[in-house]
Write a protein that holds these residues in place. Structure first.
Motif, mmCIF file in Angstrom:
data_model
loop_
_atom_site.group_PDB
_atom_site.id
_atom_site.type_symbol
_atom_site.label_atom_id
_atom_site.label_comp_id
_atom_site.label_asym_id
_atom_site.label_seq_id
_atom_site.Cartn_x
_atom_site.Cartn_y
_atom_site.Cartn_z
ATOM 1 N N MET A 16 10.839 -10.149 -6.728
ATOM 2 C CA MET A 16 10.727 -8.695 -6.841
ATOM 3 C C MET A 16 9.868 -8.214 -5.677
ATOM 4 O O MET A 16 8.983 -8.924 -5.212
ATOM 5 N N LEU A 17 10.153 -7.017 -5.206
ATOM 6 C CA LEU A 17 9.379 -6.424 -4.119
ATOM 7 C C LEU A 17 8.567 -5.277 -4.710
ATOM 8 O O LEU A 17 9.122 -4.249 -5.093
ATOM 9 N N TYR A 18 7.264 -5.487 -4.817
ATOM 10 C CA TYR A 18 6.352 -4.488 -5.372
ATOM 11 C C TYR A 18 5.861 -3.578 -4.249
ATOM 12 O O TYR A 18 5.376 -4.062 -3.227
ATOM 13 N N HIS A 19 5.986 -2.273 -4.444
ATOM 14 C CA HIS A 19 5.457 -1.266 -3.514
ATOM 15 C C HIS A 19 4.229 -0.677 -4.208
ATOM 16 O O HIS A 19 4.363 0.102 -5.156
ATOM 17 N N ILE A 20 3.055 -1.068 -3.764
ATOM 18 C CA ILE A 20 1.816 -0.682 -4.443
ATOM 19 C C ILE A 20 1.143 0.429 -3.658
ATOM 20 O O ILE A 20 0.858 0.284 -2.464
ATOM 21 N N THR A 21 0.903 1.560 -4.342
ATOM 22 C CA THR A 21 0.311 2.723 -3.687
ATOM 23 C C THR A 21 -0.824 3.283 -4.537
ATOM 24 O O THR A 21 -0.921 3.013 -5.728
ATOM 25 N N ALA A 22 -1.664 4.070 -3.898
ATOM 26 C CA ALA A 22 -2.714 4.828 -4.576
ATOM 27 C C ALA A 22 -2.792 6.174 -3.877
ATOM 28 O O ALA A 22 -2.615 6.260 -2.660
ATOM 29 N N ASP A 23 -3.033 7.220 -4.643
ATOM 30 C CA ASP A 23 -3.116 8.564 -4.066
ATOM 31 C C ASP A 23 -4.527 8.893 -3.607
ATOM 32 O O ASP A 23 -4.863 10.053 -3.427
ATOM 33 N N PHE A 24 -5.338 7.893 -3.444
ATOM 34 C CA PHE A 24 -6.717 8.050 -2.998
ATOM 35 C C PHE A 24 -7.019 6.865 -2.077
ATOM 36 O O PHE A 24 -6.361 5.824 -2.153
ATOM 37 N N PRO A 25 -8.011 6.996 -1.183
ATOM 38 C CA PRO A 25 -8.319 5.883 -0.282
ATOM 39 C C PRO A 25 -8.840 4.686 -1.071
ATOM 40 O O PRO A 25 -9.756 4.824 -1.890
ATOM 41 N N ALA A 26 -8.240 3.505 -0.828
ATOM 42 C CA ALA A 26 -8.630 2.306 -1.578
ATOM 43 C C ALA A 26 -8.214 1.053 -0.812
ATOM 44 O O ALA A 26 -7.348 1.100 0.062
ATOM 45 N N VAL A 27 -8.843 -0.062 -1.164
ATOM 46 C CA VAL A 27 -8.407 -1.388 -0.734
ATOM 47 C C VAL A 27 -8.061 -2.150 -2.006
ATOM 48 O O VAL A 27 -8.468 -1.755 -3.103
ATOM 49 N N PHE A 28 -7.315 -3.235 -1.872
ATOM 50 C CA PHE A 28 -6.788 -3.940 -3.031
ATOM 51 C C PHE A 28 -7.085 -5.427 -2.934
ATOM 52 O O PHE A 28 -7.098 -5.993 -1.846
ATOM 53 N N SER A 29 -7.265 -6.041 -4.069
ATOM 54 C CA SER A 29 -7.292 -7.493 -4.187
ATOM 55 C C SER A 29 -6.108 -7.858 -5.069
ATOM 56 O O SER A 29 -6.013 -7.402 -6.209
ATOM 57 N N ALA A 38 -1.816 -2.340 0.444
ATOM 58 C CA ALA A 38 -0.993 -3.285 -0.320
ATOM 59 C C ALA A 38 0.473 -3.167 0.064
ATOM 60 O O ALA A 38 1.186 -4.154 0.122
ATOM 61 N N GLY A 39 0.952 -1.945 0.335
ATOM 62 C CA GLY A 39 2.320 -1.738 0.800
ATOM 63 C C GLY A 39 3.352 -2.470 -0.015
ATOM 64 O O GLY A 39 3.626 -2.116 -1.151
ATOM 65 N N GLU A 40 3.929 -3.522 0.555
ATOM 66 C CA GLU A 40 4.991 -4.277 -0.105
ATOM 67 C C GLU A 40 4.545 -5.717 -0.323
ATOM 68 O O GLU A 40 4.119 -6.387 0.608
ATOM 69 N N ILE A 41 4.671 -6.178 -1.554
ATOM 70 C CA ILE A 41 4.338 -7.551 -1.912
ATOM 71 C C ILE A 41 5.564 -8.174 -2.556
ATOM 72 O O ILE A 41 6.066 -7.674 -3.574
ATOM 73 N N GLU A 42 6.080 -9.248 -1.989
ATOM 74 C CA GLU A 42 7.210 -9.953 -2.583
ATOM 75 C C GLU A 42 6.661 -11.053 -3.483
ATOM 76 O O GLU A 42 5.790 -11.824 -3.067
#
Length: 177
Positions: free
Chosen positions: A3-16, A25-29
């Motif tokens: 699956m190709l996950y498109h991970i977004t946030a409507d606020f400035p953030a970084v992800f683990s 995070a953009g796209e994670i397969e």
């Protein structure tokens, strides 16, 4: 199947994601039966971090903080909501529509036929009755734009791809792809 996950946030953030940091995070397969643990670290002190558990295109932890839509071709759109430090649940704040298709969707679904007609070409507007225009998005709960594509989301969270054809900055035609 992946699956190709498109991970977004409507606020400035970084992800683990599963312990690996991403600035975007953009796209994670990832495998469909695998588990993704996504921790959102907001870059604004107004918001608190939180972790979401995803698997098979569904959210299993912090459901109220996350919007998940299953799009065609094993794509999954994930929108992280802000978690405020003074309220420990998702706070619904309407966002401004950015594109013409999103503004049109919001006008129609809120019952503002006059505003919706102002976004259509004269020819298209003349060919559609008020009743047909008001009911155009019946059965759809949201509109998502991802990677240049427009998806209408149904009540079950499934997306269907649509094309909004423009002429002179106005909507001239809408087709399901």
């Amino acid at each position: 199947m992946d699956m190709l996950y498109h991970i977004t946030a409507d606020f400035p953030a970084v992800f683990s994601i599963n312990g690996v940091f991403f600035e975007d995070a953009g796209e994670i397969e990832y495998t469909a039966d695998g588990v993704l643990y996504v921790t959102v670290f907001p870059l604004d002190a107004v918001y608190n971090p939180y972790t979401v558990k995803l698997s098979g295109g569904r959210v299993y932890a912090n459901e109220k903080q996350t919007v998940v839509y299953r799009l065609p071709d094993a794509h999954v759109y994930v929108r992280m909501k802000p978690r405020y430090n003074y309220v420990y649940a998702a706070k619904e704040t309407p966002q401004e529509a950015r594109s013409l298709s999103e503004r049109f969707f919001r006008a129609v679904t809120s019952g503002n036929v006059k505003a919706a007609r102002a976004m259509l070409t004269a020819e298209l507007s003349a060919s559609v009755t008020d009743a047909a225009l008001s009911g155009f998005f019946d059965g759809f709960t949201d509109l998502v734009e991802n990677g240049g594509n427009v998806y209408l989301i149904d009540a079950d969270g499934n997306g269907s791809r649509y094309e909004f054809r423009l002429r002179s900055g106005l909507i001239d035609d809408i087709n399901e792809l």
